[in-house]
Write a protein that holds these residues in place. Structure first.
Motif, PDB file in Angstrom:
ATOM      1  N   GLY A  89       0.825  -1.210   0.000  1.00 16.84           N
ATOM      2  CA  GLY A  89       0.000   0.000   0.000  1.00 16.84           C
ATOM      3  C   GLY A  89       0.856   1.256   0.000  1.00 16.84           C
ATOM      4  O   GLY A  89       0.596   2.211  -0.747  1.00 16.84           O
ATOM      5  N   MET A  90       1.906   1.253   0.810  1.00 19.57           N
ATOM      6  CA  MET A  90       2.824   2.404   0.852  1.00 19.57           C
ATOM      7  C   MET A  90       3.594   2.553  -0.456  1.00 19.57           C
ATOM      8  O   MET A  90       3.851   3.678  -0.908  1.00 19.57           O
ATOM      9  N   VAL A  91       3.972   1.423  -1.064  1.00 17.38           N
ATOM     10  CA  VAL A  91       4.676   1.471  -2.355  1.00 17.38           C
ATOM     11  C   VAL A  91       3.808   2.186  -3.382  1.00 17.38           C
ATOM     12  O   VAL A  91       4.269   3.102  -4.083  1.00 17.38           O
ATOM     13  N   PHE A  92       2.541   1.798  -3.478  1.00 15.69           N
ATOM     14  CA  PHE A  92       1.654   2.406  -4.472  1.00 15.69           C
ATOM     15  C   PHE A  92       1.248   3.822  -4.084  1.00 15.69           C
ATOM     16  O   PHE A  92       1.126   4.690  -4.941  1.00 15.69           O
ATOM     17  N   LEU A  93       1.089   4.075  -2.791  1.00 17.36           N
ATOM     18  CA  LEU A  93       0.737   5.417  -2.320  1.00 17.36           C
ATOM     19  C   LEU A  93       1.841   6.423  -2.647  1.00 17.36           C
ATOM     20  O   LEU A  93       1.559   7.574  -2.993  1.00 17.36           O
ATOM     21  N   THR A  94       3.086   5.982  -2.568  1.00 11.80           N
ATOM     22  CA  THR A  94       4.228   6.872  -2.844  1.00 11.80           C
ATOM     23  C   THR A  94       4.714   6.764  -4.291  1.00 11.80           C
ATOM     24  O   THR A  94       5.740   7.343  -4.644  1.00 11.80           O
ATOM     25  N   HIS A  95       4.004   5.984  -5.100  1.00  9.75           N
ATOM     26  CA  HIS A  95       4.338   5.813  -6.521  1.00  9.75           C
ATOM     27  C   HIS A  95       5.775   5.328  -6.741  1.00  9.75           C
ATOM     28  O   HIS A  95       6.462   5.773  -7.658  1.00  9.75           O
ATOM     29  N   SER A  96       6.223   4.406  -5.899  1.00 13.40           N
ATOM     30  CA  SER A  96       7.592   3.901  -6.045  1.00 13.40           C
ATOM     31  C   SER A  96       7.644   2.486  -6.617  1.00 13.40           C
ATOM     32  O   SER A  96       8.700   1.862  -6.629  1.00 13.40           O
TER      33      SER A  96
END
Length: 137
Positions: free
Chosen positions: A46-53
């Motif tokens: 979720g954090m990966v996609f939220l931060t677009h990384s």
């Protein structure tokens, strides 16, 4: 800024221990670890996609892949051992022993990463080990 994240890590780790001890009652420690891992997996991606990384996955080198995989295996082994220990032991005794990883990390960082091991590190490590013994015995 790193110190805020380190303090956050400490607070959440403490909450993890208490919440896990209550939640693991009557549940297989392996199943509890799998459930915890699934939730962590969801949060991490979720954090990966939220931060677009997510595109950075294509830039990870072979060496990094190997060490990230090994780190994941070590984390899994640690969590399996931790949950089993927490299930059959007192949190007030399991957690201090688990946190001896601090001393082991300092030693391993000195041996493998060639980080400095100062007199302050030595004294701190001895105090941590002594404190752990006092709490556990």
């Amino acid at each position: 800024m790193w110190i805020l994240f380190a303090v956050g890590s400490s607070v959440f780790a403490a909450l993890t221990s208490i919440l896990a001890k209550v939640g693991i009652e009557g549940v297989s420690s392996n199943l509890a670890t799998a459930i915890r891992t699934f939730i962590v997996l969801l949060m991490a991606w979720g954090m990966v996609f939220l931060t677009h990384s997510q595109n950075g996955i294509f830039n990870i080198g072979k060496r990094s892949w190997i060490f990230l995989i090994l780190s994941g295996l070590a984390t899994g082994a640690s969590w399996l051992c931790y949950y089993k220990a927490l299930q059959i032991g007192d949190a007030s005794k399991v957690v201090p022993i688990d946190k001896m990883s601090t001393v082991l990390t300092l030693i391993l960082a000195f041996v493998f990463l060639h980080e400095q091991f100062t007199l302050k590190s030595l004294v701190g490590s001895i105090l941590l080990a002594a404190g752990t013994l006092v709490m556990v015995l």
